[in-house]
Scaffold this motif. Structure first.
Motif, PDB file in Angstrom:
ATOM      1  N   HIS A  12     -46.577 -12.241  10.456  1.00 23.88           N
ATOM      2  CA  HIS A  12     -46.668 -10.729  10.135  1.00 23.88           C
ATOM      3  C   HIS A  12     -44.899 -10.901   9.046  1.00 23.88           C
ATOM      4  O   HIS A  12     -44.141 -11.853   9.997  1.00 23.88           O
ATOM      5  CB  HIS A  12     -45.717  -9.640  10.786  1.00 23.88           C
ATOM      6  CG  HIS A  12     -46.893  -8.678  12.066  1.00 23.88           C
ATOM      7  ND1 HIS A  12     -47.884  -7.598  11.432  1.00 23.88           N
ATOM      8  CD2 HIS A  12     -48.295 -10.406  12.725  1.00 23.88           C
ATOM      9  CE1 HIS A  12     -48.478  -7.745  12.887  1.00 23.88           C
ATOM     10  NE2 HIS A  12     -48.751  -9.107  13.216  1.00 23.88           N
ATOM     11  N   ASP A  21     -43.261  -9.532   3.051  1.00 29.48           N
ATOM     12  CA  ASP A  21     -43.434 -10.270   1.533  1.00 29.48           C
ATOM     13  C   ASP A  21     -44.992 -10.437   1.592  1.00 29.48           C
ATOM     14  O   ASP A  21     -45.374 -10.902   1.393  1.00 29.48           O
ATOM     15  CB  ASP A  21     -42.652 -11.513   0.967  1.00 29.48           C
ATOM     16  CG  ASP A  21     -43.030 -11.504  -0.075  1.00 29.48           C
ATOM     17  OD1 ASP A  21     -43.945 -11.005  -1.643  1.00 29.48           O
ATOM     18  OD2 ASP A  21     -42.205 -11.660  -0.946  1.00 29.48           O
ATOM     19  N   THR A  22     -45.164  -8.520   0.271  1.00 32.88           N
ATOM     20  CA  THR A  22     -46.077  -8.637   0.493  1.00 32.88           C
ATOM     21  C   THR A  22     -47.342  -9.095  -1.705  1.00 32.88           C
ATOM     22  O   THR A  22     -48.561  -8.855  -0.894  1.00 32.88           O
ATOM     23  CB  THR A  22     -46.825  -6.686   0.632  1.00 32.88           C
ATOM     24  OG1 THR A  22     -46.105  -6.775  -1.051  1.00 32.88           O
ATOM     25  CG2 THR A  22     -46.793  -6.237   1.408  1.00 32.88           C
ATOM     26  N   ARG A  23     -45.922  -9.735  -1.707  1.00 38.79           N
ATOM     27  CA  ARG A  23     -46.716 -10.487  -3.043  1.00 38.79           C
ATOM     28  C   ARG A  23     -46.720 -11.991  -2.721  1.00 38.79           C
ATOM     29  O   ARG A  23     -48.019 -12.349  -3.700  1.00 38.79           O
ATOM     30  CB  ARG A  23     -45.319 -10.422  -3.732  1.00 38.79           C
ATOM     31  CG  ARG A  23     -44.747  -8.919  -4.025  1.00 38.79           C
ATOM     32  CD  ARG A  23     -43.535  -9.213  -5.052  1.00 38.79           C
ATOM     33  NE  ARG A  23     -42.904  -9.768  -4.063  1.00 38.79           N
ATOM     34  CZ  ARG A  23     -41.140  -9.483  -4.845  1.00 38.79           C
ATOM     35  NH1 ARG A  23     -41.052  -9.527  -5.819  1.00 38.79           N
ATOM     36  NH2 ARG A  23     -40.475 -10.064  -3.962  1.00 38.79           N
ATOM     37  N   LEU A  78     -48.473 -14.513  -1.626  1.00 38.61           N
ATOM     38  CA  LEU A  78     -49.589 -14.870  -0.373  1.00 38.61           C
ATOM     39  C   LEU A  78     -50.335 -16.132  -0.322  1.00 38.61           C
ATOM     40  O   LEU A  78     -50.570 -16.509  -1.141  1.00 38.61           O
ATOM     41  CB  LEU A  78     -51.293 -13.471  -1.003  1.00 38.61           C
ATOM     42  CG  LEU A  78     -50.654 -12.057  -1.660  1.00 38.61           C
ATOM     43  CD1 LEU A  78     -51.730 -11.883  -1.741  1.00 38.61           C
ATOM     44  CD2 LEU A  78     -50.888 -11.797  -0.128  1.00 38.61           C
ATOM     45  N   LEU A  92     -52.638  -7.315   4.179  1.00 39.68           N
ATOM     46  CA  LEU A  92     -51.989  -6.268   3.342  1.00 39.68           C
ATOM     47  C   LEU A  92     -51.447  -4.931   3.872  1.00 39.68           C
ATOM     48  O   LEU A  92     -52.903  -4.294   3.903  1.00 39.68           O
ATOM     49  CB  LEU A  92     -52.112  -5.857   2.113  1.00 39.68           C
ATOM     50  CG  LEU A  92     -51.713  -7.628   1.581  1.00 39.68           C
ATOM     51  CD1 LEU A  92     -52.331  -7.495  -0.329  1.00 39.68           C
ATOM     52  CD2 LEU A  92     -50.644  -8.252   1.711  1.00 39.68           C
ATOM     53  N   ARG A  93     -50.561  -4.272   4.112  1.00 39.65           N
ATOM     54  CA  ARG A  93     -50.697  -3.380   5.338  1.00 39.65           C
ATOM     55  C   ARG A  93     -48.924  -2.157   4.541  1.00 39.65           C
ATOM     56  O   ARG A  93     -48.427  -3.097   3.732  1.00 39.65           O
ATOM     57  CB  ARG A  93     -49.556  -3.258   6.582  1.00 39.65           C
ATOM     58  CG  ARG A  93     -50.591  -3.604   7.774  1.00 39.65           C
ATOM     59  CD  ARG A  93     -50.391  -3.869   8.723  1.00 39.65           C
ATOM     60  NE  ARG A  93     -51.498  -4.149   9.476  1.00 39.65           N
ATOM     61  CZ  ARG A  93     -51.610  -4.809  10.708  1.00 39.65           C
ATOM     62  NH1 ARG A  93     -50.480  -4.587  11.471  1.00 39.65           N
ATOM     63  NH2 ARG A  93     -52.893  -4.982  11.389  1.00 39.65           N
ATOM     64  N   ASP A 145     -46.320  -2.019   4.530  1.00 43.84           N
ATOM     65  CA  ASP A 145     -44.805  -2.461   4.270  1.00 43.84           C
ATOM     66  C   ASP A 145     -44.903  -3.720   4.962  1.00 43.84           C
ATOM     67  O   ASP A 145     -43.571  -4.778   5.120  1.00 43.84           O
ATOM     68  CB  ASP A 145     -43.910  -1.251   5.627  1.00 43.84           C
ATOM     69  CG  ASP A 145     -44.788  -2.065   7.056  1.00 43.84           C
ATOM     70  OD1 ASP A 145     -45.346  -2.105   7.222  1.00 43.84           O
ATOM     71  OD2 ASP A 145     -43.774  -1.660   8.021  1.00 43.84           O
ATOM     72  N   ARG A 146     -45.937  -4.178   4.701  1.00 37.59           N
ATOM     73  CA  ARG A 146     -45.935  -5.807   5.741  1.00 37.59           C
ATOM     74  C   ARG A 146     -47.457  -6.631   4.817  1.00 37.59           C
ATOM     75  O   ARG A 146     -48.493  -6.187   4.747  1.00 37.59           O
ATOM     76  CB  ARG A 146     -45.545  -6.456   6.844  1.00 37.59           C
ATOM     77  CG  ARG A 146     -46.061  -5.451   7.976  1.00 37.59           C
ATOM     78  CD  ARG A 146     -46.114  -5.662   9.550  1.00 37.59           C
ATOM     79  NE  ARG A 146     -46.413  -5.326   9.898  1.00 37.59           N
ATOM     80  CZ  ARG A 146     -46.797  -3.745  10.256  1.00 37.59           C
ATOM     81  NH1 ARG A 146     -46.239  -2.462   9.816  1.00 37.59           N
ATOM     82  NH2 ARG A 146     -47.980  -4.091  11.572  1.00 37.59           N
ATOM     83  N   LYS A 147     -47.155  -7.773   5.106  1.00 42.15           N
ATOM     84  CA  LYS A 147     -48.760  -8.482   5.223  1.00 42.15           C
ATOM     85  C   LYS A 147     -48.712  -9.344   6.851  1.00 42.15           C
ATOM     86  O   LYS A 147     -47.413  -9.864   7.166  1.00 42.15           O
ATOM     87  CB  LYS A 147     -48.793  -9.572   4.208  1.00 42.15           C
ATOM     88  CG  LYS A 147     -48.062 -10.647   4.207  1.00 42.15           C
ATOM     89  CD  LYS A 147     -47.924 -12.061   2.918  1.00 42.15           C
ATOM     90  CE  LYS A 147     -47.413 -13.784   2.791  1.00 42.15           C
ATOM     91  NZ  LYS A 147     -45.956 -13.078   2.631  1.00 42.15           N
TER      92      LYS A 147
END
Length: 226
Positions: free
Chosen positions: A83, A86-88, A90, A120-121, A123-125
């Motif tokens: 975990h 950063d959700t960007r 990938l 993808l959540r 607050d996190r990936k």
């Protein structure tokens, strides 16, 4: 009758700061936990996946990123999750050249894992992968036919408390066969101990101590009767 014991494999997670120095420590932790779970055959693949998933965070999100490693059982598969916030950034499966020094991390994960993906959540990936164990159930034991044989043998030992009488006219051939069977039984027991998360070497040492103590006691009793 001895009932086949279940292996408890509770999910666990570990928060850490992504950094190159953490990778080796995480590999050791994976080895320890999978060993306690009796999943020795999955250790190398799990270590590789952890190395690549964490290195991916370091490279593409940045050193110092707060990260969490989570490990659980997904049915009969070991599930490894990393975990990060950063959700960007990938992960991408690249067809990196064989001489490339980067871009091969997810290709390695793809090669050793049975499946992987990204969630993808808010607050996190979560980058995850799963490794097959060959277990029959999530709390079953690894070890294959040897462990299965020992489970059956333990049941027979429990049912037959008294040893078979040793006849005076046993042939040399039967002794040789019995010795070979005993060696196989000892080897199977060592596999059984390993599959249950025990240390076979420690068990052998303890058995040897008991054996020598009992043999020594018998010898002393014989001497005292003379």
């Amino acid at each position: 009758m001895v009932q086949q014991a279940c292996m408890s494999r509770k999910p666990w997670d570990l928060a850490f700061t992504a950094a190159p120095a953490e990778v080796s420590a995480l590999r050791r932790i994976m080895r320890t936990h999978l060993g306690l779970w009796g999943l020795h055959e999955a250790v190398e693949a799990a270590q590789l996946c952890v190395s690549e998933l964490v290195s991916n965070v370091i490279t593409h999100v940045g050193p110092g990123t707060p990260t969490t490693l989570a490990v659980s059982m997904s049915g009969t598969y070991v599930r490894i999750e990393v975990h990060d916030p950063d959700t960007r950034a990938l992960p991408t499966l690249l067809n990196a050249a064989t001489d490339s020094e980067s871009g091969r991390g997810m290709a390695l994960v793809e090669a050793v894992a049975d499946r992987w993906g990204v969630q993808l959540r808010a607050d996190r990936k979560v980058v995850w992968c799963e490794l097959a164990t060959g277990l029959c159930s999530s709390d079953g034991h690894s070890g294959g036919a040897r462990v299965t044989r020992v489970e059956a043998m333990l049941s027979l030992y429990e049912a037959a408390k008294l040893p078979r009488p040793a006849g005076p006219n046993r042939s040399p051939v039967s002794v040789v066969v019995a010795e070979a069977t005993a060696v196989d039984a000892i080897a199977d027991l060592l596999h059984w101990l390993r599959a249950h998360g025990c240390d076979p070497d420690e068990a052998l040492d303890r058995a040897q101590i008991h054996f020598e103590a009992e043999v020594g006691l018998s010898a002393d009793m014989v001497q005292s009767r003379r």
